[in-house]
Design a protein around this motif. Structure first.
Motif, PDB file in Angstrom:
ATOM      1  N   LYS A 179       7.446 -14.240   1.173  1.00 50.75           N
ATOM      2  CA  LYS A 179       6.386 -13.788   1.132  1.00 50.75           C
ATOM      3  C   LYS A 179       5.064 -13.977   1.966  1.00 50.75           C
ATOM      4  CE  LYS A 179       2.313 -13.525  -1.182  1.00 50.75           C
ATOM      5  NZ  LYS A 179       1.654 -11.917  -1.406  1.00 50.75           N
ATOM      6  N   GLU A 180       5.730 -15.086   3.108  1.00 49.26           N
ATOM      7  CA  GLU A 180       4.848 -15.109   4.305  1.00 49.26           C
ATOM      8  C   GLU A 180       5.532 -13.681   5.278  1.00 49.26           C
ATOM      9  OE1 GLU A 180       5.979 -17.695   8.568  1.00 49.26           O
ATOM     10  OE2 GLU A 180       5.861 -18.876   6.239  1.00 49.26           O
ATOM     11  N   VAL A 181       6.643 -13.748   5.236  1.00 53.56           N
ATOM     12  CA  VAL A 181       7.212 -12.540   6.132  1.00 53.56           C
ATOM     13  C   VAL A 181       6.548 -11.596   5.193  1.00 53.56           C
ATOM     14  CG1 VAL A 181       9.196 -11.661   7.613  1.00 53.56           C
ATOM     15  CG2 VAL A 181       9.153 -13.465   6.768  1.00 53.56           C
ATOM     16  N   PHE A 182       6.411 -11.180   4.281  1.00 58.29           N
ATOM     17  CA  PHE A 182       6.302  -9.374   4.125  1.00 58.29           C
ATOM     18  C   PHE A 182       4.542  -9.568   3.436  1.00 58.29           C
ATOM     19  CE2 PHE A 182       3.819  -7.998   0.641  1.00 58.29           C
ATOM     20  CZ  PHE A 182       4.263  -7.091  -0.315  1.00 58.29           C
ATOM     21  N   ASP A 183       3.619 -10.732   3.819  1.00 60.78           N
ATOM     22  CA  ASP A 183       2.090 -10.704   4.055  1.00 60.78           C
ATOM     23  C   ASP A 183       2.283 -10.335   5.816  1.00 60.78           C
ATOM     24  OD1 ASP A 183       1.805 -11.377   1.504  1.00 60.78           O
ATOM     25  OD2 ASP A 183       1.146 -13.194   1.729  1.00 60.78           O
ATOM     26  N   LYS A 184       2.716 -10.743   6.732  1.00 63.17           N
ATOM     27  CA  LYS A 184       2.457 -10.376   7.804  1.00 63.17           C
ATOM     28  C   LYS A 184       2.817  -9.046   8.399  1.00 63.17           C
ATOM     29  CE  LYS A 184       4.507 -11.916  12.496  1.00 63.17           C
ATOM     30  NZ  LYS A 184       5.174 -12.986  13.162  1.00 63.17           N
ATOM     31  N   THR A 185       4.402  -8.626   7.497  1.00 64.61           N
ATOM     32  CA  THR A 185       4.851  -7.096   7.964  1.00 64.61           C
ATOM     33  C   THR A 185       4.044  -6.144   7.686  1.00 64.61           C
ATOM     34  OG1 THR A 185       6.849  -8.181   7.890  1.00 64.61           O
ATOM     35  CG2 THR A 185       6.525  -5.553   7.817  1.00 64.61           C
ATOM     36  N   ASN A 221      11.828   3.022   7.824  1.00 64.36           N
ATOM     37  CA  ASN A 221      10.890   2.108   7.864  1.00 64.36           C
ATOM     38  C   ASN A 221      11.212   0.419   6.408  1.00 64.36           C
ATOM     39  OD1 ASN A 221       8.519   0.708   6.756  1.00 64.36           O
ATOM     40  ND2 ASN A 221       6.563   2.354   7.204  1.00 64.36           N
ATOM     41  N   ILE A 222      10.996  -0.204   7.388  1.00 70.50           N
ATOM     42  CA  ILE A 222      11.762  -1.987   6.908  1.00 70.50           C
ATOM     43  C   ILE A 222      11.054  -2.315   5.783  1.00 70.50           C
ATOM     44  CG2 ILE A 222       9.317  -3.776   7.973  1.00 70.50           C
ATOM     45  CD1 ILE A 222      11.559  -4.828   8.921  1.00 70.50           C
ATOM     46  N   LEU A 223       9.396  -1.691   5.026  1.00 65.23           N
ATOM     47  CA  LEU A 223       9.382  -1.937   3.684  1.00 65.23           C
ATOM     48  C   LEU A 223       9.047  -1.366   2.902  1.00 65.23           C
ATOM     49  CD1 LEU A 223       5.534  -2.415   4.737  1.00 65.23           C
ATOM     50  CD2 LEU A 223       7.463  -4.219   4.094  1.00 65.23           C
ATOM     51  N   ASP A 224      10.546   0.395   3.622  1.00 70.41           N
ATOM     52  CA  ASP A 224      11.355   0.917   2.186  1.00 70.41           C
ATOM     53  C   ASP A 224      12.272  -0.274   1.137  1.00 70.41           C
ATOM     54  OD1 ASP A 224       9.701   3.517   2.791  1.00 70.41           O
ATOM     55  OD2 ASP A 224      11.074   3.829   4.091  1.00 70.41           O
ATOM     56  N   ASN A 225      13.031  -1.128   1.714  1.00 71.65           N
ATOM     57  CA  ASN A 225      13.796  -2.232   0.680  1.00 71.65           C
ATOM     58  C   ASN A 225      13.519  -2.706   0.815  1.00 71.65           C
ATOM     59  OD1 ASN A 225      16.266  -2.518  -0.241  1.00 71.65           O
ATOM     60  ND2 ASN A 225      18.170  -0.595   0.540  1.00 71.65           N
ATOM     61  N   ASP A 226      13.541  -3.496  -0.475  1.00 70.52           N
ATOM     62  CA  ASP A 226      13.625  -5.063  -0.425  1.00 70.52           C
ATOM     63  C   ASP A 226      14.035  -6.152  -0.018  1.00 70.52           C
ATOM     64  OD1 ASP A 226      15.434  -3.634  -2.689  1.00 70.52           O
ATOM     65  OD2 ASP A 226      14.822  -6.229  -3.051  1.00 70.52           O
ATOM     66  N   GLU A 227      15.464  -5.475   0.882  1.00 71.62           N
ATOM     67  CA  GLU A 227      16.264  -6.077   1.382  1.00 71.62           C
ATOM     68  C   GLU A 227      16.636  -6.204   2.709  1.00 71.62           C
ATOM     69  OE1 GLU A 227      20.360  -3.658  -1.544  1.00 71.62           O
ATOM     70  OE2 GLU A 227      20.462  -3.304   0.704  1.00 71.62           O
ATOM     71  N   TYR A 228      15.772  -5.245   3.756  1.00 75.23           N
ATOM     72  CA  TYR A 228      15.207  -5.530   4.454  1.00 75.23           C
ATOM     73  C   TYR A 228      14.466  -7.099   5.355  1.00 75.23           C
ATOM     74  CZ  TYR A 228      16.091  -1.026   5.253  1.00 75.23           C
ATOM     75  OH  TYR A 228      16.726   0.247   4.970  1.00 75.23           O
ATOM     76  N   LEU A 229      13.740  -7.218   4.061  1.00 74.56           N
ATOM     77  CA  LEU A 229      13.183  -8.499   4.442  1.00 74.56           C
ATOM     78  C   LEU A 229      13.623 -10.223   3.423  1.00 74.56           C
ATOM     79  CD1 LEU A 229       9.198  -7.656   4.440  1.00 74.56           C
ATOM     80  CD2 LEU A 229      10.688  -7.367   6.563  1.00 74.56           C
ATOM     81  N   ALA A 230      14.359  -9.010   2.501  1.00 72.43           N
ATOM     82  CA  ALA A 230      15.569 -10.774   2.330  1.00 72.43           C
ATOM     83  C   ALA A 230      16.682 -11.146   3.545  1.00 72.43           C
ATOM     84  CB  ALA A 230      15.742 -10.108   0.440  1.00 72.43           C
ATOM     85  N   PRO A 240       0.997  -1.108   0.204  1.00 71.24           N
ATOM     86  CA  PRO A 240      -0.111   0.146  -0.365  1.00 71.24           C
ATOM     87  C   PRO A 240       0.570   1.070   0.184  1.00 71.24           C
ATOM     88  CG  PRO A 240      -0.243  -1.551   1.748  1.00 71.24           C
ATOM     89  CD  PRO A 240       0.742  -2.161   0.977  1.00 71.24           C
ATOM     90  N   ILE A 241       0.133   2.261  -0.771  1.00 73.30           N
ATOM     91  CA  ILE A 241       1.747   3.121  -1.472  1.00 73.30           C
ATOM     92  C   ILE A 241       2.039   3.761   0.450  1.00 73.30           C
ATOM     93  CG2 ILE A 241      -0.680   5.308  -1.962  1.00 73.30           C
ATOM     94  CD1 ILE A 241       1.884   6.501  -3.468  1.00 73.30           C
ATOM     95  N   TRP A 242       0.794   4.266   1.658  1.00 76.32           N
ATOM     96  CA  TRP A 242       1.092   4.526   2.444  1.00 76.32           C
ATOM     97  C   TRP A 242       2.080   3.865   3.351  1.00 76.32           C
ATOM     98  CZ3 TRP A 242      -3.354   2.108   1.043  1.00 76.32           C
ATOM     99  CH2 TRP A 242      -4.208   1.206   1.989  1.00 76.32           C
ATOM    100  N   LEU A 243       2.377   2.768   2.647  1.00 79.22           N
ATOM    101  CA  LEU A 243       3.125   2.178   4.280  1.00 79.22           C
ATOM    102  C   LEU A 243       5.027   2.110   3.441  1.00 79.22           C
ATOM    103  CD1 LEU A 243       1.526  -1.106   4.412  1.00 79.22           C
ATOM    104  CD2 LEU A 243       1.514   0.901   5.766  1.00 79.22           C
ATOM    105  N   SER A 244       5.645   2.918   2.448  1.00 81.53           N
ATOM    106  CA  SER A 244       6.504   2.707   1.835  1.00 81.53           C
ATOM    107  C   SER A 244       6.999   4.430   1.393  1.00 81.53           C
ATOM    108  CB  SER A 244       6.997   1.383   1.000  1.00 81.53           C
ATOM    109  OG  SER A 244       8.206   2.021   0.993  1.00 81.53           O
ATOM    110  N   GLN A 249      -0.015  -1.499   9.117  1.00 88.53           N
ATOM    111  CA  GLN A 249      -1.087  -1.067   8.997  1.00 88.53           C
ATOM    112  C   GLN A 249      -1.620  -0.564  10.336  1.00 88.53           C
ATOM    113  OE1 GLN A 249      -4.119  -2.001   6.006  1.00 88.53           O
ATOM    114  NE2 GLN A 249      -2.230  -4.091   5.344  1.00 88.53           N
ATOM    115  N   GLU A 250      -1.243  -1.200  11.833  1.00 86.45           N
ATOM    116  CA  GLU A 250      -1.725  -1.033  12.634  1.00 86.45           C
ATOM    117  C   GLU A 250       0.028   0.343  13.409  1.00 86.45           C
ATOM    118  OE1 GLU A 250      -2.583  -4.169  15.074  1.00 86.45           O
ATOM    119  OE2 GLU A 250      -4.355  -5.049  14.205  1.00 86.45           O
ATOM    120  N   GLN A 251       0.858  -0.199  12.943  1.00 89.80           N
ATOM    121  CA  GLN A 251       1.940   0.342  13.551  1.00 89.80           C
ATOM    122  C   GLN A 251       3.557  -0.448  12.295  1.00 89.80           C
ATOM    123  OE1 GLN A 251       2.800  -0.088  17.983  1.00 89.80           O
ATOM    124  NE2 GLN A 251       5.120   1.134  17.378  1.00 89.80           N
ATOM    125  N   GLU A 252       3.791   0.793  12.339  1.00 93.07           N
ATOM    126  CA  GLU A 252       4.567   0.913  11.024  1.00 93.07           C
ATOM    127  C   GLU A 252       5.951   0.410  11.891  1.00 93.07           C
ATOM    128  OE1 GLU A 252       5.730   4.225   8.892  1.00 93.07           O
ATOM    129  OE2 GLU A 252       3.889   4.902   8.201  1.00 93.07           O
TER     130      GLU A 252
END
Length: 203
Positions: A122-128, A144-153, A7-11, A133-136
């Motif tokens: 994908k599992e970690v991405f969906d959970k994150t 933000n941990i969703l500002d870069n694909d390297e973090y969750l990878a 969602p655009i507001w999360l990153s 959406q409740e707290q960044e």
């Protein structure tokens, strides 16, 4: 995006980088496929690469970046300790205290080796995304941990069950322009990641 749309507001930055996860997902869910995924600012320096030889094992090839002397040394405002603490906001039982940081500019492997990794990402991405959406979820520096694909990878690549080889002897980030450190040994690398060229373009 099919599987990794945020969602655009999360990153606010590098949100488009998650398209690479979609590419990995597509290849990993096929049979007997091989993948060498590079950023668009990466350059092959030789026609025959050692990467092909190393892709024959039951492991993936990754590039560890920002290798630190200690767990508190920061790169882009984030230390290994900070990364581990932030990962435990997603999973309280995350098993690695001081995770390594793996770059998103390079990954190679066959579909069999990539499949369990991308399913876990994908599992970690969906959970994150749900949690955010409740707290960044942010690092101490405010990223933000969703500002870069390297973090969750990196969250997944650091897990003890992941079998990988570090390709740091054949892939290198080389900083062009004034102030960039370059040396004759750079010619021995198979792939150059010219990160400073993202906004300048290639001549």
């Amino acid at each position: 995006f099919k599987h990794f749309k945020i969602p655009i507001w999360l990153s606010k930055v590098f949100r488009n980088n998650f398209y690479k996860s979609d590419v990995i997902y597509d290849i990993a869910t096929r049979e007997n496929e091989y993948l060498i995924l590079l950023d668009s600012d990466c350059v092959w320096t030789r026609s025959k690469s050692r990467i092909e030889e190393r892709m024959r094992g039951d492991y993936i090839l990754l590039l560890e970046i920002f290798k630190r002397k200690d767990y508190f040394e920061k790169a882009q405002g984030i230390s290994m300790k900070d990364m581990g603490d932030t990962f435990r906001k997603i999973d309280l039982d995350y098993p690695v205290e001081h995770p390594r940081w793996f770059g998103g500019e390079f990954i190679a492997g066959d579909s069999k080796s990539l499949y369990p990794l991308i399913i876990k990402i994908k599992e970690v991405f969906d959970k994150t995304v749900r949690m955010s959406q409740e707290q960044e979820i942010k690092f101490d520096c405010g990223r933000n941990i969703l500002d870069n694909d390297e973090y969750l990878a990196s969250f997944v690549y650091n897990m003890p069950w992941v079998s990988y080889h570090d390709a740091g002897d054949i892939v290198k980030r080389i900083w062009t322009g004034h102030g960039g450190k370059r040396c004759p040994e750079d010619l021995s690398y198979d792939i150059w990641h010219l990160a400073a060229e993202k906004s300048l373009g290639f001549p």
